[in-house]
Motif scaffolding. Structure first.
Motif, PDB file in Angstrom:
ATOM      1  N   CYS A  74      32.992 102.035  19.481  1.00 24.77           N
ATOM      2  CA  CYS A  74      31.716 102.616  19.081  1.00 24.77           C
ATOM      3  C   CYS A  74      31.986 103.906  18.299  1.00 24.77           C
ATOM      4  O   CYS A  74      32.773 104.742  18.732  1.00 24.77           O
ATOM      5  N   HIS A  75      31.328 104.052  17.148  1.00 24.41           N
ATOM      6  CA  HIS A  75      31.470 105.269  16.352  1.00 24.41           C
ATOM      7  C   HIS A  75      30.175 106.083  16.349  1.00 24.41           C
ATOM      8  O   HIS A  75      29.962 106.916  15.467  1.00 24.41           O
ATOM      9  N   LEU A  76      29.327 105.789  17.335  1.00 20.81           N
ATOM     10  CA  LEU A  76      28.129 106.599  17.588  1.00 20.81           C
ATOM     11  C   LEU A  76      27.237 106.755  16.355  1.00 20.81           C
ATOM     12  O   LEU A  76      26.715 107.837  16.093  1.00 20.81           O
ATOM     13  N   CYS A  77      27.051 105.648  15.610  1.00 22.87           N
ATOM     14  CA  CYS A  77      26.201 105.746  14.422  1.00 22.87           C
ATOM     15  C   CYS A  77      24.722 105.626  14.786  1.00 22.87           C
ATOM     16  O   CYS A  77      23.858 105.987  13.988  1.00 22.87           O
ATOM     17  N   GLY A  78      24.429 105.067  15.964  1.00 18.19           N
ATOM     18  CA  GLY A  78      23.035 104.946  16.401  1.00 18.19           C
ATOM     19  C   GLY A  78      22.303 103.753  15.805  1.00 18.19           C
ATOM     20  O   GLY A  78      21.110 103.574  16.046  1.00 18.19           O
ATOM     21  N   ALA A  79      23.006 102.908  15.014  1.00 16.59           N
ATOM     22  CA  ALA A  79      22.315 101.778  14.362  1.00 16.59           C
ATOM     23  C   ALA A  79      21.689 100.836  15.392  1.00 16.59           C
ATOM     24  O   ALA A  79      20.589 100.321  15.181  1.00 16.59           O
ATOM     25  N   CYS A  80      22.391 100.616  16.506  1.00 10.33           N
ATOM     26  CA  CYS A  80      21.844  99.682  17.508  1.00 10.33           C
ATOM     27  C   CYS A  80      20.560 100.243  18.132  1.00 10.33           C
ATOM     28  O   CYS A  80      19.660  99.492  18.502  1.00 10.33           O
ATOM     29  N   TYR A  86      26.469  96.140  24.787  1.00 10.65           N
ATOM     30  CA  TYR A  86      26.366  96.036  23.326  1.00 10.65           C
ATOM     31  C   TYR A  86      27.565  96.700  22.657  1.00 10.65           C
ATOM     32  O   TYR A  86      27.935  97.802  23.059  1.00 10.65           O
ATOM     33  N   PRO A  87      28.158  96.098  21.655  1.00 14.38           N
ATOM     34  CA  PRO A  87      27.808  94.863  20.939  1.00 14.38           C
ATOM     35  C   PRO A  87      28.474  93.600  21.496  1.00 14.38           C
ATOM     36  O   PRO A  87      28.511  92.583  20.807  1.00 14.38           O
ATOM     37  N   CYS A 107      26.378  95.446  14.435  1.00 10.55           N
ATOM     38  CA  CYS A 107      27.001  96.760  14.654  1.00 10.55           C
ATOM     39  C   CYS A 107      27.944  97.045  13.479  1.00 10.55           C
ATOM     40  O   CYS A 107      28.845  96.249  13.195  1.00 10.55           O
ATOM     41  N   PRO A 108      27.758  98.169  12.790  1.00  7.09           N
ATOM     42  CA  PRO A 108      28.614  98.461  11.616  1.00  7.09           C
ATOM     43  C   PRO A 108      30.106  98.527  11.961  1.00  7.09           C
ATOM     44  O   PRO A 108      30.945  98.144  11.146  1.00  7.09           O
ATOM     45  N   SER A 109      30.445  99.008  13.171  1.00  9.03           N
ATOM     46  CA  SER A 109      31.871  99.096  13.533  1.00  9.03           C
ATOM     47  C   SER A 109      32.473  97.711  13.727  1.00  9.03           C
ATOM     48  O   SER A 109      33.654  97.499  13.450  1.00  9.03           O
TER      49      SER A 109
HETATM   50  S1  SF4 Z   1      25.746 100.235  16.247  1.00  9.12           S
HETATM   51 FE1  SF4 Z   1      27.841  99.997  17.064  1.00  9.12          FE
HETATM   52  S2  SF4 Z   1      28.970 101.830  16.384  1.00  9.12           S
HETATM   53 FE2  SF4 Z   1      26.771 102.255  16.098  1.00  9.12          FE
HETATM   54  S3  SF4 Z   1      26.169 103.286  18.018  1.00  9.12           S
HETATM   55 FE3  SF4 Z   1      25.727 101.096  18.308  1.00  9.12          FE
HETATM   56  S4  SF4 Z   1      27.585 100.257  19.279  1.00  9.12           S
HETATM   57 FE4  SF4 Z   1      28.137 102.281  18.414  1.00  9.12          FE
END
Ligand code: SF4
Length: 425
Positions: free
Chosen positions: A18-24, A103-104, A122-124
């Motif tokens: 997880c890169h903490l992008c917040g997309a989810c 998740y994911p 998830c972008p990562s």
């Molecule tokens: S979308 Fe993926 S990378 Fe971004 S916060 Fe959620 S789990 Fe982390």
């Protein structure tokens, strides 16, 4: 304490952290909360913070389930300005609803083991950023007993095709044989997907009497081996799409691109009417295929339909790497049928997965044109995979009977072959 099943992750080059992008947290997923979790989150004192005052923390859905409330833009109510979960920041992972934690990853219990799939929205995941999946086994083993009861791994698989049942081990054999085709990376990706569709077609028509265990393995070795040998010489002749194929395919494009959010259910009756009218207008434009692509979700480039239809060539090795990873993870986790995909049978789910190839490349073209380039890159394919994988298995419209009929029609061998070549070359 519930026992953990052996964790099996797909054996591809896929990585994740997880890169903490917040997309989810902005994707509008319905996060179901149990009564105990509701009590716990209420007890965390959010109502006393100014931005939560007067706002319900949960939404009660039809059927009585509660989910975390969302803001009007579909983002989770608890997403902070720094794109981090505020519950997590204040109370740690244990303070959040359990539904957020895996998740994911997707847990898929079968045959006494826990196969693990991944969500590519998830972008990562789409970019394969982070540690190899094997390094997540300990965390996954700790989470899996709460995610799915171990008893679920003893359930029989859904049918292989109507009226034909194979056991889990035979389904593993079929998936491994298909994975061999997808993994043949020295060959271009469109020819590999074509060969995969051909073998799926053979499996849809062959008499299965006695085809199990070793006999099935030998049969698959023969069919796949022969197909791989012929593969480099396959002509990729772009035959124009005709009849019902273009309008039905464009409607599938619209359905996969649509971003249905829980917050959509809270709009006023007038707002709902407006939205229904907008969807009808979009649907008619997709059917007609003239003018520009309607903005079925925020952020999509509005490109003329015509521009997407020209040849873009076979995806480059870099773009093919994203697609190869995507399909190897789906095949390796068996996350494309059964409980991962609306309860559909094996070959039916495989058809829907094959159909994602032209769908992903359609969106990759859209993003490439939107960026002013005339080539599909690894980045545009990643963007497209994120769009197309987002609704799979979770959006209600994709599981409806009408969609099933559309997939059946578009996956007719001739139609599917044309679609794969048209958008894959
Ligand atoms: S979308 Fe993926 S990378 Fe971004 S916060 Fe959620 S789990 Fe982390």
């Amino acid at each position: 304490m519930r026992r953990s099943l052996p964790i099996v992750t797909p054996s591809s080059s896929q990585r994740y952290d997880c890169h903490l992008c917040g997309a989810c947290c902005r994707a509008g997923f319905a996060v179901v909360v149990t009564d105990e979790e509701r009590e716990r989150i209420r007890g965390q004192g959010w109502e006393s913070e100014p931005e939560f005052r007067g706002r319900p923390l949960f939404i009660r859905q039809i059927g009585g389930q509660h989910i975390l409330a969302q803001r009007d833009d579909g983002a989770c109510l608890f997403l902070g300005e720094d794109q981090r979960c505020r519950i997590h920041a204040k109370f740690g992972a244990e303070g959040k609803p359990f539904a957020c934690r895996p998740y994911p990853f997707i847990f898929l219990p079968m045959s006494g083991q826990m196969r693990v799939g991944l969500r590519f929205d998830c972008p990562s995941v789409a970019a394969s950023r982070g540690r190899p999946l094997a390094q997540h086994h300990a965390d996954l083993a700790a989470l899996s007993p709460q995610a799915v009861p171990a008893a679920a791994a003893a359930l029989p698989p859904p049918p292989f095709r109507p009226g034909i049942h194979l056991d889990w081990h035979d389904l593993f054999r079929v998936s491994a044989a298909l994975d061999r085709i997808v993994a043949a990376e020295s060959l271009d990706i469109t020819r590999r997907v074509l060969a995969w569709a051909d073998v799926a077609g053979v499996l849809g028509g062959v008499k299965m009497d006695g085809l199990e265990g070793r006999a099935l393995s030998e049969f698959l070795d023969r069919v796949v081996g022969n197909r791989l040998k012929r593969l480099p010489d396959d002509p990729l002749e772009r035959k124009p799409l005709s009849g019902f194929v273009p309008p039905l395919f464009r409607q599938a494009v619209g359905l996969y691109g649509r971003l249905d959010r829980v917050s959509d259910t809270r709009v006023s009756p007038a707002g709902k009417l407006l939205r229904a009218g907008q969807r009808l207008a979009y649907s008619l434009r997709l059917l007609a295929g003239s003018g520009r692509m309607p903005r079925v979700r925020p952020g999509l480039p509005q490109v003329p339909f015509r521009a997407v239809e020209r040849s873009f060539g076979v995806p480059s090795p870099e773009a093919a790497e994203v697609l190869t990873r995507y399909y190897r993870v789906k095949l390796g986790s068996l996350g494309f049928f059964g409980r991962a995909f609306y309860g559909w049978g094996y070959l039916e789910g495989l058809g829907a997965l094959l159909l994602t190839y032209p769908l992903i490349l359609w969106y990759a073209r859209l993003f490439a044109i939107g960026e002013g380039t005339d080539a599909i890159s690894a980045e545009t394919v990643q963007q497209a995979v994120r769009v197309v994988d987002r609704p799979r298995g979770v959006a209600v419209p994709l599981g409806l009977r009408t969609e099933r009929a559309r997939v059946r029609f578009l996956c007719d061998h001739e139609n599917l072959t044309r679609l794969i070549i048209w958008y894959g070359s």
